[in-house]
Design a protein around this motif. Structure first.
Motif, PDB file in Angstrom:
ATOM      1  N   LYS A 113       6.792  -0.841  -2.984  1.00  0.00           N
ATOM      2  CA  LYS A 113       7.553  -1.557  -1.957  1.00  0.00           C
ATOM      3  C   LYS A 113       7.444  -0.842  -0.610  1.00  0.00           C
ATOM      4  O   LYS A 113       7.313  -1.485   0.433  1.00  0.00           O
ATOM      5  CB  LYS A 113       9.021  -1.669  -2.375  1.00  0.00           C
ATOM      6  CG  LYS A 113       9.254  -2.609  -3.551  1.00  0.00           C
ATOM      7  CD  LYS A 113      10.726  -2.642  -3.950  1.00  0.00           C
ATOM      8  CE  LYS A 113      10.953  -3.543  -5.159  1.00  0.00           C
ATOM      9  NZ  LYS A 113      12.373  -3.532  -5.600  1.00  0.00           N
ATOM     10  N   ALA A 114       7.487   0.495  -0.638  1.00  0.00           N
ATOM     11  CA  ALA A 114       7.348   1.268   0.596  1.00  0.00           C
ATOM     12  C   ALA A 114       5.966   1.075   1.204  1.00  0.00           C
ATOM     13  O   ALA A 114       5.820   0.986   2.429  1.00  0.00           O
ATOM     14  CB  ALA A 114       7.613   2.738   0.326  1.00  0.00           C
ATOM     15  N   GLY A 115       4.951   1.022   0.345  1.00  0.00           N
ATOM     16  CA  GLY A 115       3.594   0.789   0.837  1.00  0.00           C
ATOM     17  C   GLY A 115       3.486  -0.532   1.574  1.00  0.00           C
ATOM     18  O   GLY A 115       2.894  -0.608   2.664  1.00  0.00           O
ATOM     19  N   LYS A 116       4.069  -1.577   1.021  1.00  0.00           N
ATOM     20  CA  LYS A 116       4.045  -2.885   1.674  1.00  0.00           C
ATOM     21  C   LYS A 116       4.845  -2.866   2.973  1.00  0.00           C
ATOM     22  O   LYS A 116       4.451  -3.484   3.969  1.00  0.00           O
ATOM     23  CB  LYS A 116       4.591  -3.940   0.717  1.00  0.00           C
ATOM     24  CG  LYS A 116       3.693  -4.174  -0.496  1.00  0.00           C
ATOM     25  CD  LYS A 116       4.320  -5.127  -1.503  1.00  0.00           C
ATOM     26  CE  LYS A 116       3.429  -5.270  -2.727  1.00  0.00           C
ATOM     27  NZ  LYS A 116       4.055  -6.126  -3.781  1.00  0.00           N
ATOM     28  N   ALA A 117       5.966  -2.139   2.970  1.00  0.00           N
ATOM     29  CA  ALA A 117       6.781  -2.041   4.183  1.00  0.00           C
ATOM     30  C   ALA A 117       6.017  -1.323   5.298  1.00  0.00           C
ATOM     31  O   ALA A 117       6.095  -1.716   6.468  1.00  0.00           O
ATOM     32  CB  ALA A 117       8.085  -1.314   3.881  1.00  0.00           C
ATOM     33  N   LEU A 118       5.291  -0.279   4.943  1.00  0.00           N
ATOM     34  CA  LEU A 118       4.499   0.457   5.938  1.00  0.00           C
ATOM     35  C   LEU A 118       3.386  -0.420   6.498  1.00  0.00           C
ATOM     36  O   LEU A 118       3.073  -0.361   7.690  1.00  0.00           O
ATOM     37  CB  LEU A 118       3.926   1.725   5.306  1.00  0.00           C
ATOM     38  CG  LEU A 118       4.948   2.833   5.039  1.00  0.00           C
ATOM     39  CD1 LEU A 118       4.399   3.857   4.049  1.00  0.00           C
ATOM     40  CD2 LEU A 118       5.336   3.529   6.348  1.00  0.00           C
TER      41      LEU A 118
END
Length: 271
Positions: free
Chosen positions: A161-166
């Motif tokens: 999820k953090a990867g997509k947010a970044l």
């Protein structure tokens, strides 16, 4: 032919102890057969025990270093490391807009291995809002990914999820490093590419405190591989393999978090 040799740039701070920052970047790029250049953003008094002092460069001096490189060299990829504070981040962004130095790898350095803060609070927002949109790749560890996204990351699903947010913040490709999961036997990193393809990189966790400069080393290895013309995926995979080798084939230097073995070989390169 003049300027036909692969050249890369590190935009970061110095480490007088030689284990991280520009020192680690130069050692890595040299070992990966790429000519290294630098823009010094800050100077630190630092060793394996921690950071004792830091002095940021005047923005005008940052501008002049960029201009000198652009006038003479053929830089094919660049990376950022320690950027100190918001005025320094904005100076770097201004110059990245002005000069084309190839893919931009953003290592959002915030805290040194010994716990010293290397990026001011106001600069974190500046990195997020102004630098990430220029990133061909961003390479945060878990605490850095949490700061940039505002998400809590305690599981691998949350890493994704953090990867997509970044990526939504503007970074084309993302490498979220999972080394801060202290209860795991493996060091698993999540990669999300610009084309939507994602995958995990796995390595056995090595029991050592000599990991000073791992973030600098993997990001500078990726930068070097891109400067040689390799694809983003191949560069990231090589970076993971290389940094794992520098830890596994360790050396003992200093009395704190020691440096990596930057002359370690990987795969078929081993003699």
């Amino acid at each position: 032919m003049t300027n036909d040799f692969p050249q890369a740039l590190t935009i970061a701070g110095t480490d007088s102890g030689g284990g991280a920052g520009i020192a680690a970047d130069f050692k890595t790029m040299q070992e990966r057969d790429v000519f290294a250049t630098m823009v010094v953003v800050a100077v630190t008094a630092q060793n394996t025990l921690g950071v004792q002092d830091a002095f940021p460069m005047p923005p005008k001096m940052i501008d002049e270093q960029f201009a000198s490189l652009a006038e003479d060299l053929n830089i094919r990829a660049c990376k950022t490391g320690m950027l100190a504070d918001a005025p320094r981040v904005l100076a770097v962004v201004r110059n990245l807009k002005k000069y084309d130095f190839g893919p931009v790898i953003v290592d959002p350095v915030m805290i040194a291995k010994g716990g010293a803060k290397l990026l001011s609070d106001d600069a974190i927002a500046t990195v997020r809002d102004h630098l990430l949109p220029h990133a061909s790749l961003v390479t945060p560890n878990l605490p850095e990914a949490e700061e940039l996204t505002g998400l809590k990351i305690t599981t691998e699903d949350e890493m994704e999820k953090a990867g997509k947010a970044l990526q939504n913040l503007g970074a084309k490709n993302v490498l979220v490093k999972g080394g801060h999961f202290t209860n795991a036997n493996e060091a698993n990193d999540f990669v999300l590419l610009e084309n939507g393809h994602s995958f995990w990189l796995t390595a056995n966790r090595i029991n050592t405190k000599n990991t000073h400069g791992t973030g600098d080393t993997i990001s500078s290895c990726i930068t070097a591989e891109l400067a040689k013309g390799h694809s983003m995926e191949k560069a990231i995979r090589t970076g993971k393999e290389y940094v794992e080798a520098t830890i596994r084939n360790g050396i003992n230097v200093g009395h704190g978090h020691g440096p990596l073995n930057h002359w370690a070989k990987i795969g078929s390169e081993q003699k």
